[in-house]
Design a protein around this motif. Structure first.
Motif, mmCIF file in Angstrom:
data_model
loop_
_atom_site.group_PDB
_atom_site.id
_atom_site.type_symbol
_atom_site.label_atom_id
_atom_site.label_comp_id
_atom_site.label_asym_id
_atom_site.label_seq_id
_atom_site.Cartn_x
_atom_site.Cartn_y
_atom_site.Cartn_z
ATOM 1 N N THR A 4 0.874 -1.095 0.007
ATOM 2 C CA THR A 4 0.138 0.036 0.054
ATOM 3 C C THR A 4 1.037 1.432 0.080
ATOM 4 O OG1 THR A 4 -0.142 0.060 2.465
ATOM 5 C CG2 THR A 4 -1.754 -1.159 1.188
ATOM 6 N N GLU A 5 2.118 1.282 0.114
ATOM 7 C CA GLU A 5 2.969 2.290 0.299
ATOM 8 C C GLU A 5 3.039 2.926 -0.916
ATOM 9 O OE1 GLU A 5 7.032 1.689 1.745
ATOM 10 O OE2 GLU A 5 5.884 0.711 3.589
ATOM 11 N N GLY A 6 2.706 4.246 -0.786
ATOM 12 C CA GLY A 6 2.930 4.987 -2.111
ATOM 13 C C GLY A 6 1.592 5.326 -2.940
ATOM 14 N N ILE A 7 0.643 4.416 -2.249
ATOM 15 C CA ILE A 7 -0.923 4.481 -2.942
ATOM 16 C C ILE A 7 -1.535 5.881 -1.926
ATOM 17 C CG2 ILE A 7 -3.126 3.666 -3.321
ATOM 18 C CD1 ILE A 7 -1.488 0.680 -3.214
ATOM 19 N N ASP A 8 -2.136 6.777 -2.992
ATOM 20 C CA ASP A 8 -2.648 7.775 -2.228
ATOM 21 C C ASP A 8 -4.091 7.440 -1.288
ATOM 22 O OD1 ASP A 8 -3.296 10.892 -3.223
ATOM 23 O OD2 ASP A 8 -5.093 9.899 -2.275
ATOM 24 N N PRO A 9 -4.024 7.849 -0.204
ATOM 25 C CA PRO A 9 -5.116 7.467 0.839
ATOM 26 C C PRO A 9 -6.511 7.447 0.236
ATOM 27 C CG PRO A 9 -3.399 8.825 1.902
ATOM 28 C CD PRO A 9 -3.111 8.968 0.631
ATOM 29 N N SER A 10 -6.740 8.413 -0.779
ATOM 30 C CA SER A 10 -8.133 8.271 -0.929
ATOM 31 C C SER A 10 -8.404 7.228 -1.977
ATOM 32 C CB SER A 10 -8.570 9.887 -1.529
ATOM 33 O OG SER A 10 -7.930 9.877 -2.928
ATOM 34 N N PHE A 11 -7.382 7.097 -2.860
ATOM 35 C CA PHE A 11 -7.505 6.164 -3.721
ATOM 36 C C PHE A 11 -7.571 4.497 -2.976
ATOM 37 C CE2 PHE A 11 -5.179 7.566 -7.708
ATOM 38 C CZ PHE A 11 -6.039 8.576 -7.983
ATOM 39 N N LEU A 12 -6.959 4.539 -1.833
ATOM 40 C CA LEU A 12 -6.624 3.319 -1.016
ATOM 41 C C LEU A 12 -8.194 3.011 -0.408
ATOM 42 C CD1 LEU A 12 -4.924 0.917 -0.215
ATOM 43 C CD2 LEU A 12 -4.151 2.237 1.879
ATOM 44 N N ASN A 13 -8.603 4.125 0.084
ATOM 45 C CA ASN A 13 -9.935 4.241 0.499
ATOM 46 C C ASN A 13 -11.268 3.677 -0.291
ATOM 47 O OD1 ASN A 13 -9.857 4.783 3.221
ATOM 48 N ND2 ASN A 13 -9.901 6.939 2.986
ATOM 49 N N ARG A 14 -11.067 4.193 -1.395
ATOM 50 C CA ARG A 14 -11.891 3.986 -2.616
ATOM 51 C C ARG A 14 -11.941 2.348 -2.851
ATOM 52 N NH1 ARG A 14 -11.695 8.027 -7.144
ATOM 53 N NH2 ARG A 14 -12.968 6.646 -8.542
ATOM 54 N N TYR A 15 -10.767 1.939 -3.034
ATOM 55 C CA TYR A 15 -10.263 0.723 -3.610
ATOM 56 C C TYR A 15 -10.808 -0.242 -2.297
ATOM 57 C CZ TYR A 15 -7.321 -3.749 -3.348
ATOM 58 O OH TYR A 15 -6.991 -5.004 -3.329
ATOM 59 N N GLU A 16 -10.421 0.198 -1.029
ATOM 60 C CA GLU A 16 -10.897 -0.862 0.051
ATOM 61 C C GLU A 16 -12.511 -0.845 0.263
ATOM 62 O OE1 GLU A 16 -8.257 0.578 3.221
ATOM 63 O OE2 GLU A 16 -6.799 -0.797 2.657
ATOM 64 N N ARG A 17 -13.036 -0.089 0.147
ATOM 65 C CA ARG A 17 -14.522 -0.079 0.046
ATOM 66 C C ARG A 17 -15.194 -0.807 -0.973
ATOM 67 N NH1 ARG A 17 -15.639 5.485 -0.537
ATOM 68 N NH2 ARG A 17 -16.522 4.816 -2.529
ATOM 69 N N ILE A 18 -14.918 -0.624 -2.270
ATOM 70 C CA ILE A 18 -15.357 -1.668 -3.242
ATOM 71 C C ILE A 18 -14.730 -3.141 -2.716
ATOM 72 C CG2 ILE A 18 -15.027 -2.066 -5.727
ATOM 73 C CD1 ILE A 18 -14.242 0.755 -5.992
ATOM 74 N N LEU A 19 -13.541 -3.147 -2.538
ATOM 75 C CA LEU A 19 -13.155 -4.553 -2.127
ATOM 76 C C LEU A 19 -14.216 -5.232 -1.158
ATOM 77 C CD1 LEU A 19 -10.503 -6.210 -2.747
ATOM 78 C CD2 LEU A 19 -9.725 -5.553 -0.340
ATOM 79 N N LYS A 20 -14.651 -4.558 -0.296
ATOM 80 C CA LYS A 20 -15.202 -4.947 0.949
ATOM 81 C C LYS A 20 -16.805 -5.407 0.156
ATOM 82 C CE LYS A 20 -16.610 -3.555 5.517
ATOM 83 N NZ LYS A 20 -16.820 -2.164 6.382
ATOM 84 N N HIS A 21 -17.217 -4.718 -0.545
ATOM 85 C CA HIS A 21 -18.525 -4.768 -1.137
ATOM 86 C C HIS A 21 -18.450 -5.643 -2.383
ATOM 87 C CE1 HIS A 21 -19.242 -0.990 1.358
ATOM 88 N NE2 HIS A 21 -20.198 -1.963 1.949
ATOM 89 N N LYS A 22 -17.602 -6.091 -3.148
ATOM 90 C CA LYS A 22 -17.663 -6.663 -4.262
ATOM 91 C C LYS A 22 -17.007 -7.973 -4.210
ATOM 92 C CE LYS A 22 -20.165 -3.758 -6.578
ATOM 93 N NZ LYS A 22 -21.352 -4.042 -6.833
ATOM 94 N N ASP A 23 -17.014 -8.740 -3.255
ATOM 95 C CA ASP A 23 -16.695 -10.224 -3.076
ATOM 96 C C ASP A 23 -14.930 -9.988 -3.277
ATOM 97 O OD1 ASP A 23 -18.881 -11.296 -2.697
ATOM 98 O OD2 ASP A 23 -19.222 -11.380 -4.618
ATOM 99 N N GLY A 24 -14.327 -9.190 -2.773
ATOM 100 C CA GLY A 24 -13.018 -9.204 -2.814
ATOM 101 C C GLY A 24 -12.251 -8.863 -3.977
#
Ligand SMILES: [Zn+2]
Length: 242
Positions: free
Chosen positions: A173-193
């Motif tokens: 996760t190093e170097g990934i913009d926190p807002s990008f990471l947030n979006r990605y993690e939110r989708i990950l949670k709701h879209k079966d990983g």
């Protein structure tokens, strides 16, 4: 904000997805394994219940037989008593009546004897059932315990692998913009990983396989933002871009 280009960040997110995909699948396995084990235990407990039932059936047969043996004893006593009374009888009529009474008791007695004999056959049948069930329960218990041991081992391996992946994930996760990471993690949670998917073929989403508009494809090519599929909301990327 991070100074790494959006394109490189997407590349990092794709790498992160590989780790998160594996973590997701392993977590599903962690949930499923105890369920399978519980089902196996249920089957084993059921067989134990059947064994208990058959054992109770044997007890019931034995109790009934005990009662009949007492009944038989009382019939024998009655016969002995009536036989003793015979010598005291004065008239022929009374004598005949007594003899007939004794014959009746003897007939009752032989019915009871017959029932007792049948109950021994019943015991043999139920005993055979008990032996059969005991073998079955023994095998199921052995299988269950082996499976339990194996599952506990598997769970330890999975937990160990998740730990390794978790630490790899931190680096990824190093170097990934926190807002990008947030979006990605939110989708990950709701879209079966699965949060980020490649475009398949010319213009299909690799997550929901629906068409992606040419405008979206252009946005992906420009690599200035995270572009999401309009249908499944997963982040899209072009495999040829890296
Ligand atoms: Zn989609």
């Amino acid at each position: 904000m991070t100074d790494i280009s959006v394109k490189d960040q997407i590349k990092k997110i794709v790498e992160l997805q590989k780790i998160d995909g594996e973590i997701h699948n392993l977590k599903i396995e962690l949930k499923e394994k105890p369920v399978l084990l519980a089902q196996m235990k249920e089957g084993f407990e059921f067989s134990k219940g059947v064994l208990t039932e058959v054992e109770e059936k044997l007890k019931a047969v034995q109790v009934t037989r005990k009662e009949r043996e007492l009944e038989l004893k009382s019939k024998e006593d009655e016969i002995a008593k009536s036989n003793a009374q015979l010598s005291q009888i004065k008239t022929n009529k009374e004598y005949t009546a007594k003899i007939s009474e004794i014959e009746h008791i003897k007939a009752d007695k032989s019915v009871i004897e017959e029932k007792i004999l049948i109950s021994y056959d019943e015991s043999d049948v139920v005993n055979a059932q008990i032996e059969e069930e005991k073998v079955k329960v023994g095998e199921e218990e052995k299988n269950y315990l082996a499976k339990k041991k194996q599952t506990e081992g598997d769970i330890k391996v999975i937990e160990g692998r998740i730990k390794v992946l978790d630490s790899q994930r931190k680096n990824a996760t190093e170097g990934i913009d926190p807002s990008f990471l947030n979006r990605y993690e939110r989708i990950l949670k709701h879209k079966d990983g699965i949060a980020i998917v490649p475009i398949q073929g010319e213009d299909s989403c690799g997550g929901c396989f629906m068409n992606v508009t040419p405008q979206k494809i252009n946005e992906i090519k420009m690599s200035q933002e995270l572009v999401e599929c309009e249908i499944c909301s997963r982040i899209l990327y072009l495999e040829g871009d890296f």
